[in-house]
Design a protein around this motif. Structure first.
Motif, short mmCIF file in Angstrom:
data_model
loop_
_atom_site.label_atom_id
_atom_site.label_comp_id
_atom_site.label_asym_id
_atom_site.label_seq_id
_atom_site.Cartn_x
_atom_site.Cartn_y
_atom_site.Cartn_z
N PRO A 79 0.84 -1.20 0.00
CA PRO A 79 0.00 0.00 0.00
C PRO A 79 0.87 1.25 0.00
CG PRO A 79 0.07 -0.96 2.19
CD PRO A 79 0.84 -1.88 1.30
N ASP A 80 0.31 2.35 -0.50
CA ASP A 80 1.05 3.61 -0.55
C ASP A 80 1.61 4.00 0.82
OD1 ASP A 80 0.57 3.81 -3.18
OD2 ASP A 80 -0.86 5.48 -3.07
N VAL A 83 5.09 2.67 1.37
CA VAL A 83 6.21 2.98 0.49
C VAL A 83 6.66 4.44 0.59
CG1 VAL A 83 5.52 1.19 -1.12
CG2 VAL A 83 4.84 3.54 -1.56
N THR A 84 6.15 5.18 1.58
CA THR A 84 6.61 6.56 1.72
C THR A 84 8.04 6.57 2.23
OG1 THR A 84 5.79 6.69 3.97
CG2 THR A 84 4.28 7.40 2.22
N GLU A 85 8.67 7.76 2.11
CA GLU A 85 10.06 7.88 2.55
C GLU A 85 10.23 7.57 4.03
OE1 GLU A 85 13.44 10.09 1.10
OE2 GLU A 85 11.99 11.71 0.80
N GLY A 89 9.87 3.18 2.05
CA GLY A 89 10.14 3.50 0.65
C GLY A 89 11.57 3.19 0.25
N HIS A 90 12.48 3.37 1.19
CA HIS A 90 13.90 3.16 0.88
C HIS A 90 14.34 1.72 1.14
CE1 HIS A 90 15.12 7.17 -0.23
NE2 HIS A 90 14.46 7.66 0.80
N ASP A 91 13.43 0.87 1.53
CA ASP A 91 13.82 -0.49 1.93
C ASP A 91 13.20 -1.55 1.04
OD1 ASP A 91 15.14 0.24 4.64
OD2 ASP A 91 13.26 1.32 4.60
N ARG A 92 12.68 -1.12 -0.11
CA ARG A 92 12.02 -2.08 -0.99
C ARG A 92 13.04 -2.84 -1.83
NH1 ARG A 92 8.64 1.85 -4.31
NH2 ARG A 92 10.47 3.08 -3.83
N ARG A 139 16.13 -2.77 8.72
CA ARG A 139 15.48 -1.83 9.62
C ARG A 139 14.34 -2.51 10.35
NH1 ARG A 139 13.17 3.10 9.03
NH2 ARG A 139 12.24 2.62 7.02
#
Lengths: 601, 485
Positions: A79-80, A83-85, A89-92, A139
């Motif tokens: 979901p959005d 994936v935010t910062e 978002g940086h761990d995908r 993380r």
């Protein structure tokens, strides 16, 4: 969200599995010790939306605490809000269609979060988002964040889903969470008031309170003005009091099936959510009648087909299997701690290559495929008799050993079916005639797939082989049995027709008498009897047909009983050697590594 | 002028939000940070989030403070520097960015890092992350962008609506090897300019007249015309009156004062005269300081001992009086220094120890002994001195070379920006973006346009200008004009 990859190490009966998950509807099928519930448990733990996970030493494979439990799941369709910062978002990472994990979501891959649960000897679970081939530890991902992954488990404790408890689906359905707490607290406060009002002061509770006041006064404690009984002040930390009711009956008092269905309904992603949910249901048939089960499966399958959900379920029910399509069925096997999941190939068609007709075989450990109805009945009866014999001696029967007998449906089909079972990981044997060379290629393929093939001498069907090894007495009994199953003329006439003219008229059922009646040699009569027993027409080159004596399941059973009763007379014959081979296959003790899942019930 | 600041701000915010993507040129002190906070607040009010990028951590702090004052929830803004945002992006997506950054990033490759970040921004996964995270991107101090940073912001603006804010007149070259963005050539084609009200808020309560004058002189500055100081609300001094200038610096009684020279040597000379009462700022790439650190790293005893004395003499008064050139030459040759005065003995002993063991720790010890040799000694080259002492300490503690340690300290300052100190002396480049109460231009004739403008706008209460005449002639016309008038 959908799970596309699951890797487990050292968790209960699973020493290791790497499972690349393609489907959205996954029915895990396998015998009771194949670790399929452990798979659901692992999935539930790694995606667990709560902190409540308790681990014990027994959760480690072989209770060996030197090796940490490690469960990794790659979750796609994020979901959005994930994936935010400031979330992940940086761990995908990325996952390719063939299940390869990439550090980044590079072209040709789908973005995913790789979530790892690790438990070492401290039994403290640690959840992290990690990247493939990354040296760092990743993380941490909190329970609240894991909750966004939309995983729910319908297991033994369905009742929690009927309550407005922390992270229950009902709570998620409730728009204003603070409302929920407020309602509960207000009710508790009113109850407190009501108790104060109703306990006027004259009852036994008040007497005890008065006595306490007197004693306190004597001891010089605080100068109380009015000691009285009352409820504890409400607090949010008290057990959640809100529970789903029908009229005044709590739903927790309903039957198991209703409770489970309602729980599943509350989780039904089609009902509320825009994000695909992941639903894991252990023993889906639990508490459900066949019609409710079928309806539930239909609904769940349509949710998965719509893309609204990914459904994982385990089943022990032939009815569930009958309601599945081949690609839904995932056969779980465990060998020496290595679990494998094999998806039944779509190419087998709607009937799974006939396997759907024998759903119980998919739930078994060993499969014995009989060529056709004759062999199916024959093998069933043979196992029945052997079971009784072994049972009297206190040994385990075929059912306890997880043996299933399957009707192969005829020569080429039977060999194919056996090969499919072997390919799905079942230990498989095939009993097949050798009078039809059309089946040879399939038989070779079955052998290559690992099937133990038990076949008669070239040119021989089961009836031929038996008659070869019977003495005159035995042959007479067999003809009598055939006449009993069909009729005297139905047995005698085809034999007469197979004897070359001129030829005397056959009478009675004694083959020895037929020699003098016809003036034919014993060998010629025997050949005619064999041909007639299989329904074969020697002149036309016709194969065995339904005109044979034992071409039904019941007749096959009768044949099996016949052989069992004459096992002493047949001892040492070629026929009996094959019987012993069959018995040895069916009653082989389960090999040790197969049953190391001590958690499955 | 009777302006309601809130109304002005509201209009500016609406103008920006109604014209995205856009650029906003706001002169110094005209409430740029205020506008940024106002826009972020408006976006947050609609339930959106804003990514705010700037250049230094000082800038980040200033914006965060303003956002807090505006009551903008931290969850609806992300304030960071372009460098750290880029670094995080390319580190977490090395395949998409096609780059591998070592554990200690090499900021000499900053351009490559920004290019890699722009590459990653162009990929679908990062686009998705940005869209899920933000409704708007604001970039502050845009005149300080290198061309690679500009390309990155350009890439970002293709994904998320972006507004860039800055003042082309305040563009000062910082790092020699990189190309800065040019407002008309690079910025305007991508981010069309929108005009917002320019009101000198910084001076509104402290010295409104000065604020108005600073706005008025922008046009002549941009056009390369001379500035008339006769009518200016400033204090003027003749640049030949050295004593007067020194006195003006000594007597300045505002809470914060910046004395601004042109060349390093001017600043050092003035700092010496002021006897350490002003903190001497140094450029981040000052060669002489680095050179001393490299000498320390050679391990050559005599050379290090002599260089140590020389460095101390360059940072503090009276050192060269006690340890003159003859002594230094002797030390260089491996000789010793035997002072006659007993109070200098401990300094001499520290040099003996240094000569015996030329370690960073002993260098630091000797430096400290030298600058406290007698009661008269005063350190005026504070930044150089403290940086070197710190670098020597790091080198000792963390096993780095002194040069590496100094680079780290400088990288840190490059990213963090400088703290405000009570009294500083330095060049306009070193106080860019910082605000003092009183600015003293020690020799205003020699500045280039943009340096002059930055220097003039540093003081919020008072401005003192020393020049040859009461008419300032510019060294070169404005390079970074926004418009041709």
């Amino acid at each position: 969200m959908k799970v596309r990859y699951l890797e487990i190490a050292n968790f209960r009966g699973i020493r290791h599995i790497k499972w690349h998950i393609l489907a959205d509807f996954i029915a895990l099928i396998g015998p009771g010790d194949s670790t399929k519930t452990t798979l659901l448990d692992a999935l539930g733990l790694v995606l667990c939306p709560t902190y409540r996970s308790q681990f014990t030493d027994a959760d480690f494979t072989d209770c060996n605490l030197d090796m940490p439990i490690r469960i990794e799941a790659a979750v796609t369709e994020l979901p959005d809000s994930i994936v935010t910062e400031n979330q992940f978002g940086h761990d995908r990472s990325g996952i390719s269609p063939d299940g390869r994990l990439e550090h980044d979501s590079v072209p040709g891959t789908e973005e995913c979060l790789l979530i790892r649960l690790e438990v070492d000897h401290t039994l403290e679970p640690v959840w992290r988002v990690v990247r493939p081939d990354a040296p760092d530890e990743g993380r941490p991902i909190s329970a609240a964040q894991r909750q966004k992954l939309g995983f729910s488990r319908i297991g033994d404790y369905t009742d929690q889903h009927l309550k407005w408890s922390r992270s229950s689906a009902l709570t998620r359905l409730t728009e204003q969470r603070s409302e929920m707490a407020a309602v509960g607290l207000a009710a508790q406060r009113r109850a407190r008031e009501a108790i104060f009002e109703s306990l006027g002061g004259a009852d036994l509770l008040q007497e005890a309170a008065d006595e306490a006041a007197n004693r306190a006064r004597r001891l010089g404690s605080a100068p109380f003005t009015r000691l009285r009984p009352g409820l504890e002040p409400p607090s949010t930390s008290l057990a959640q009091p809100l529970l789903l009711h029908n009229e005044s009956v709590p739903l927790t008092s309903y039957g198991l099936g209703t409770r489970r269905l309602t729980s599943i309904a509350i989780h039904d992603p089609g009902a509320s959510s825009a994000e695909p949910q992941i639903l894991a249901i252990d023993e889906i048939e639990h508490g459900l009648e066949p019609h409710r089960l079928a309806a539930l499966l239909t609904t769940l399958k349509s949710r998965a087909a719509d893309g609204h959900a990914q459904i994982f379920l385990t089943t022990h029910s032939p009815i569930t299997i009958e309601n599945l399509q081949p690609p839904d069925a995932h056969v779980v096997r465990s060998t020496a701690g290595i679990t494998t999941v094999t998806r039944v190939s779509e190419s087998l068609g709607i009937d799974y290559g006939g396997i759907r007709k024998c759903p119980s075989a998919l739930l078994s450990r060993r499969v014995l495929v009989g060529e056709g109805s004759t062999e199916f009945g024959f093998l069933r009866e043979l196992l029945n008799r052997t079971d009784s014999f072994y049972g009297a001696a206190g040994k385990a029967g075929s059912a306890a050993l997880g043996i299933a007998v399957v009707d192969g449906g005829g020569g080429t089909s039977a060999a194919q079916k056996a090969a499919i079972f072997a390919g799905l990981g079942y230990t498989t044997a095939l009993l097949i005639d050798n009078d039809d060379s059309n089946a040879d290629a399939q038989v070779e393929a079955a052998i290559a797939a690992g099937v133990t093939v038990i076949r008669w001498e070239p040119g021989r069907a089961i009836e031929d082989a038996l008659i070869d090894d019977l003495d005159a007495h035995g042959l007479k009994d067999l003809i009598a049995l055939a006449a009993e199953l069909k009729s005297e003329s139905a047995v005698r006439d085809p034999i007469q027709a197979k004897l070359a003219k001129p030829c005397g008229q056959l009478e009675g059922l004694d083959p020895t008498a037929w020699i003098s009646q016809t003036g034919k040699a014993a060998g010629e009569i025997l050949s005619a009897v064999q041909a007639a027993s299989c329904g074969r027409n020697v002149n036309t080159g016709e194969q065995a047909s339904s005109k044979g004596w034992f071409k039904s399941i019941d007749a096959g059973k009768a044949l099996g009983g016949f052989v069992w009763d004459r096992r002493d007379a047949l001892r040492g014959t070629a026929f009996m050697q094959r019987m012993q081979q069959l018995i040895a296959f069916a009653y082989a003790p389960a090999s040790a590594p197969e049953n190391d899942d001590h958690h499955e019930s | 002028m009777n302006l309601d600041p809130e109304l002005v701000l509201h209009e500016s915010v609406q103008t920006i939000l109604g014209n995205l993507p856009c650029s906003v040129a706001l002169p110094a002190g005209c409430g740029k940070t205020e506008v940024i906070a106002g826009v972020a607040k408006a976006v947050a009010g609609r339930g959106g989030s804003t990514l705010i990028l700037t250049h230094t951590n000082t800038g980040v702090d200033a914006i965060r403070r303003r956002l807090k004052r505006f009551g903008v929830a931290t969850s609806s803004v992300n304030v960071t520097t372009i460098d750290s945002w880029s670094l995080r992006l390319i580190r977490s997506h090395p395949q998409l960015a096609d780059i591998n950054v070592p554990e200690a990033p090499d900021w000499g490759r900053a351009g490559a890092y920004h290019q890699a970040a722009a590459r990653a921004v162009g990929t679908p996964p990062i686009e998705r992350m940005l869209k899920a995270s933000y409704q708007l991107i604001l970039v502050d101090e845009y005149q300080d962008c290198m061309i690679d940073q500009h390309e990155l912001v350009h890439a970002l603006s293709e994904v998320i609506d972006t507004a860039v804010l800055g003042d082309p007149l305040q563009c000062l070259l910082d790092f020699g090897q990189q190309t800065p963005v040019q407002w008309p050539r690079d910025v305007l084609p991508v981010f069309p300019e929108v005009a917002v009200a320019q009101h000198p808020w910084r001076w509104a309560t402290t010295n409104p007249e000065l604020g108005e004058w600073l706005l008025r002189i922008r046009a002549p500055l941009e056009n390369g015309e001379p500035i008339d100081l006769d009518t200016a609300p400033i204090r003027w001094l003749w640049s030949g009156d050295h004593q007067g200038i020194t006195r003006a610096c000594r007597d300045a009684d505002q809470r914060t004062v910046a004395a601004l020279g042109h060349f390093r040597q001017d600043c050092i000379g003035r700092a010496k005269l002021l006897g350490g009462s002003y903190f001497l700022l140094e450029a981040l790439d000052e060669q002489r300081i680095m050179k001393f650190c490299t000498v320390v790293d050679t391990g050559e005893s005599g050379r290090i001992t002599a260089a140590t004395v020389e460095f101390a003499a360059g940072c503090a008064t009276h050192v060269s009086k006690h340890v003159d050139r003859k002594v230094r030459d002797r030390l260089h040759r491996g000789g010793t220094w035997r002072p006659r005065t007993p109070e200098l003995k401990s300094a001499a002993e520290s040099l003996d120890r240094l000569a015996a063991h030329p370690s960073p720790a002993n260098v630091r010890d000797a430096l400290q002994q030298l600058v406290s040799m007698d009661t008269e000694t005063a350190v005026y080259g504070q930044e150089a001195f403290t940086d070197v002492c710190k670098a020597l300490g790091f080198a000792h503690d963390q096993g780095l070379t002194t040069a590496q340690a100094l680079s780290r300290i400088r990288d840190q300052r490059r990213r963090s920006g400088r703290h405000i100190r009570k009294r500083v002396i330095g060049r306009p480049l070193l106080v860019k973006g910082l605000e003092y109460e009183h600015a003293i231009l020690l020799d205003a004739d020699r500045y280039k346009t943009n340096h002059l403008y930055v220097a003039l706008t540093r003081g919020s209460r008072a401005l003192t200008i020393a020049s040859g005449t009461r008419k300032l002639n510019l060294q070169e016309p404005g390079l970074y004009r926004t418009k041709h008038t």
